[in-house]
Enzyme design. Structure first.
Site, short mmCIF file in Angstrom:
data_model
loop_
_atom_site.label_atom_id
_atom_site.label_comp_id
_atom_site.label_asym_id
_atom_site.label_seq_id
_atom_site.Cartn_x
_atom_site.Cartn_y
_atom_site.Cartn_z
N HIS A 131 0.85 -1.18 0.00
CA HIS A 131 0.00 0.00 0.00
C HIS A 131 0.89 1.23 0.00
CE1 HIS A 131 -4.09 -1.44 0.07
NE2 HIS A 131 -3.80 -2.32 1.03
N ASP A 161 -0.16 6.95 -3.60
CA ASP A 161 -1.30 6.66 -4.46
C ASP A 161 -1.57 7.78 -5.47
OD1 ASP A 161 -1.79 4.23 -3.35
OD2 ASP A 161 -3.52 4.85 -2.16
#
Length: 373
Positions: A131, A161
């Site tokens: 992540h 992200d």
């Protein structure tokens, strides 16, 4: 939603394979400037509706079973009529499905195939899960974030992200579109969040290696310095101070009526100066301090909640936010002056796929088979 989109990317068709944050964000950045984005979801229940997510604005969606031969064939037909594919799977998954770069370039050599992953398409970590926090960790970026004496603190999932991932992928797509004007051929883009996070910190790598930049939380721009930090006010709110240059610092301390301050150029004096500023800022409320600094060059701003930001006079004057079906969205950025306003309506299901190469009778057959929703 209007069928004809406007803007510099009008006429560019993007197939976005549904995924988590960075893929939809890249698609949104392209749709915001005129691209026709068709998001391909998994086949949902008939009653399912498209998500009303901000990042899905201005898009169309379909559901397609990519684990069936018929779904793969349909996707290839869509790709034949597309300019860009945004793919968000782990390395090798698209190839196993039969929709990898080689598969799609065989039907459309002009296709730009954008691959969005955390670790990239190769390297020892490529096949493993991760992540945002993991990607910024091994890039060295996370070690830089946090207060002096505290643990590394991730800035939610913005750096990996969105900035290092989705935005870099959108940038890569634009580069490839530009190149295609010369070559006539598409390209594969390997957008890895670990790479993107690293390049965002380009300014700091030399500073760390040269010794100019010290441990996290002790430097000029990472809350180490008194002139670049946040301070609590009497009502439990906060002000952001960014008075780095001498003229801005002088404006701030003058408006605060402060004299005999410790030397801000002496790092040994930073703790004492911070304590003095903290004590002073707690004397009044945030609103009272806003009035003091209003219109000045002191570089002191209120720390607004997201709800408050929508109503700030500057944001209102610029139209920085727009209401879409009762949800406040950030307006498309960057602004291209003279570009028409985009349709930012929530995503809608696309019923007619004929413009994408799938005639109505073929679409009806796929729907009856449960391959297309």
């Amino acid at each position: 939603m209007s069928e004809a989109r406007q803007g510099p990317l009008a006429g560019v068709r993007v197939l976005e394979l549904a995924g988590l944050a960075p893929g939809p964000f890249a698609g949104m950045m392209l749709a915001d400037h005129g691209a026709e984005v068709l998001r391909v979801d998994r086949v949902p229940a008939v009653t399912d509706k498209p998500r009303a997510d901000v990042m899905d604005r201005g898009k169309h969606t379909i559901g397609l079973d990519l684990k069936s031969p018929e779904g793969v064939a349909a996707f290839k037909e869509l790709a034949r009529n597309a300019d860009v594919v945004i793919e968000v799977f782990r390395p090798g998954v698209a190839e196993r499905l039969g929709i990898g770069p080689d598969d799609l370039h065989a039907v459309n050599p002009r296709l730009i195939y954008g691959r969005m992953t955390g670790w990239g398409q190769d390297g020892p970590l490529a096949p493993t899960a991760g992540h945002d926090i993991d990607y910024i960790a091994i890039s060295g970026v996370l070690s830089m974030l946090g207060r002096d004496g505290g643990k590394p603190t991730p800035p939610i999932n913005i750096l990996g992200d969105f900035a290092g991932g989705g935005l870099m992928l959108a940038y890569g797509v634009l580069l490839a579109l530009f190149e295609r004007e010369r070559t006539g051929r598409g390209r594969v883009i390997d957008a890895a969040m670990v790479d993107g996070a690293a390049i965002l910190f380009s300014m700091f790598y030399h500073g760390v290696q040269s010794g100019y930049w010290g441990p996290r939380g002790t430097n000029l721009l990472d809350t180490g310095a008194p002139q670049y930090d946040t301070y609590e006010t009497a009502d439990g709110q906060y002000l952001a101070v960014g008075s780095l240059e001498p003229q801005f610092w002088d404006a701030m301390v003058s408006l605060m009526g402060l004299t005999d301050l410790p030397d801000r150029h002496d790092r040994e004096q930073w703790p004492a100066l911070k304590a003095r500023l903290a004590e002073e800022f707690k004397r009044m409320t945030r609103a009272e301090w806003e009035a003091v600094f209003d219109g000045s060059d002191a570089c002191v701003s209120p720390v607004l909640s997201m709800a408050e930001a929508v109503g700030h006079p500057h944001n209102v004057a610029r139209g920085s936010f727009v209401d879409v079906d009762g949800i406040h969205h950030p307006s498309p950025a960057p602004r291209l002056l003279g570009e028409p306003d985009q349709d930012l309506s929530p995503a809608t299901r696309l019923e007619d796929l004929s413009a994408w190469g799938i005639p109505a009778e073929d679409a009806a057959k796929l729907r009856s088979q449960g391959v297309l929703a």
